[in-house]
Write an enzyme that holds these catalytic residues in place. Structure first.
Site, PDB file in Angstrom:
ATOM      1  N   GLU A 198       0.849  -1.186   0.000  1.00 38.38           N
ATOM      2  CA  GLU A 198       0.000   0.000   0.000  1.00 38.38           C
ATOM      3  C   GLU A 198       0.887   1.239   0.000  1.00 38.38           C
ATOM      4  O   GLU A 198       1.811   1.346   0.805  1.00 38.38           O
ATOM      5  CB  GLU A 198      -0.900   0.018   1.242  1.00 38.38           C
ATOM      6  CG  GLU A 198      -1.668   1.312   1.441  1.00 38.38           C
ATOM      7  CD  GLU A 198      -2.393   1.375   2.783  1.00 38.38           C
ATOM      8  OE1 GLU A 198      -2.832   2.475   3.163  1.00 38.38           O
ATOM      9  OE2 GLU A 198      -2.495   0.323   3.455  1.00 38.38           O
ATOM     10  N   ARG A 249       0.010  10.461   1.360  1.00 36.08           N
ATOM     11  CA  ARG A 249       0.426  11.390   2.416  1.00 36.08           C
ATOM     12  C   ARG A 249       1.566  12.291   1.971  1.00 36.08           C
ATOM     13  O   ARG A 249       1.999  13.148   2.734  1.00 36.08           O
ATOM     14  CB  ARG A 249       0.849  10.606   3.667  1.00 36.08           C
ATOM     15  CG  ARG A 249      -0.269   9.764   4.262  1.00 36.08           C
ATOM     16  CD  ARG A 249       0.189   9.031   5.506  1.00 36.08           C
ATOM     17  NE  ARG A 249      -0.813   8.081   5.962  1.00 36.08           N
ATOM     18  CZ  ARG A 249      -0.637   7.257   6.996  1.00 36.08           C
ATOM     19  NH1 ARG A 249       0.491   7.297   7.672  1.00 36.08           N
ATOM     20  NH2 ARG A 249      -1.592   6.405   7.338  1.00 36.08           N
ATOM     21  N   THR A 267      -4.844   5.786   2.374  1.00 38.45           N
ATOM     22  CA  THR A 267      -5.187   7.082   2.968  1.00 38.45           C
ATOM     23  C   THR A 267      -5.931   7.954   1.961  1.00 38.45           C
ATOM     24  O   THR A 267      -5.673   9.154   1.831  1.00 38.45           O
ATOM     25  CB  THR A 267      -3.933   7.814   3.510  1.00 38.45           C
ATOM     26  OG1 THR A 267      -3.074   6.884   4.162  1.00 38.45           O
ATOM     27  CG2 THR A 267      -4.327   8.871   4.526  1.00 38.45           C
ATOM     28  N   LYS A 323     -11.252  -2.288   6.494  1.00 38.50           N
ATOM     29  CA  LYS A 323     -10.085  -2.075   7.347  1.00 38.50           C
ATOM     30  C   LYS A 323     -10.540  -1.662   8.740  1.00 38.50           C
ATOM     31  O   LYS A 323     -11.328  -0.726   8.889  1.00 38.50           O
ATOM     32  CB  LYS A 323      -9.179  -1.001   6.735  1.00 38.50           C
ATOM     33  CG  LYS A 323      -7.925  -0.733   7.560  1.00 38.50           C
ATOM     34  CD  LYS A 323      -6.926   0.127   6.801  1.00 38.50           C
ATOM     35  CE  LYS A 323      -7.352   1.569   6.735  1.00 38.50           C
ATOM     36  NZ  LYS A 323      -6.261   2.430   6.197  1.00 38.50           N
TER      37      LYS A 323
END
Length: 213
Positions: A40, A44, A68, A128
């Protein structure tokens, strides 16, 4: 191949925050050398989309999740970059809708039974659980198995997972894989210790294969 098949096969999803594209490619190569073809890349840093593109080009067998994801615009960025699937720390129905419009398999983050239900209603069978270390750990997952064990819902617990407790989570029937950052130590990445990272990955994969098969 379905993302569910890939996750259940690898059983581990390292969540990587990269500082530059070159680092990302070297890390992907280290993972592949260690026997892991799943990672992943989190949204960010400004280089996230470019890193995904570079990995797709340089390490074509690597399955990449864009993580994210907080906005619908990032869904489009992830798809354009070539991500195979997306993940989020929370459950945003608009983001899930955008992922479905772009046909991007999506894994939202959940914390409560209500969020589990809402995400499932949106068609998200893989979810998740984040941050699992503040939610009761394996006991919380065992509790969730009561009302949801008969459904196809499976979880990726993240937040506090490491090499010492990963097998506790992987032993649970409603856990499809575990996520974490211990296989992408920022200091090792910054100091180009990619051989060591590859060795750590190989050892982790060997432990998982030995203990879960």
């Amino acid at each position: 191949m379905k993302i569910s098949t890939i996750l259940s096969g690898s059983k581990i999803l390292p969540a990587v925050t990269i500082e530059n594209t070159d680092q990302a490619v070297k890390l992907a190569q280290a993972y592949a050398k260690g026997g892991l073809n799943l990672m992943e890349i989190t949204f960010r840093t400004p280089d996230t989309a470019e890193a995904i593109r570079a990995i797709r080009l340089e390490v074509p067998n690597m399955i990449i999740g864009a993580g994210t994801i907080l906005t619908t615009g990032q869904i489009e960025e992830a798809v354009s970059a070539g991500a195979h699937f997306g993940l989020a720390p929370g459950f945003n129905p608009k983001v899930v809708d955008a992922a479905q419009q772009f046909e991007l398999p999506f894994i939202p983050g959940v914390m409560t039974p209500s969020e589990v239900e809402s995400a499932f209603e949106k068609g998200c069978q893989i979810q998740k659980l984040f941050p699992i270390n503040h939610m009761g750990g394996t006991n919380f997952l065992k509790t969730l198995n009561g009302p949801f064990g008969h459904t196809p819902i499976r979880f990726i617990p993240m937040g506090g997972i490491n090499q010492h407790n990963m097998l506790d989570y992987l032993s649970l029937k409603n856990v499809i894989a575990v996520g974490g950052s211990w296989l992408c130590d920022q200091e090792k990445i910054r100091t180009n210790q990619f051989t060591k990272i590859s060795e750590d990955v190989a050892a982790t994969m060997a432990t998982i294969i030995q203990k879960t098969n």
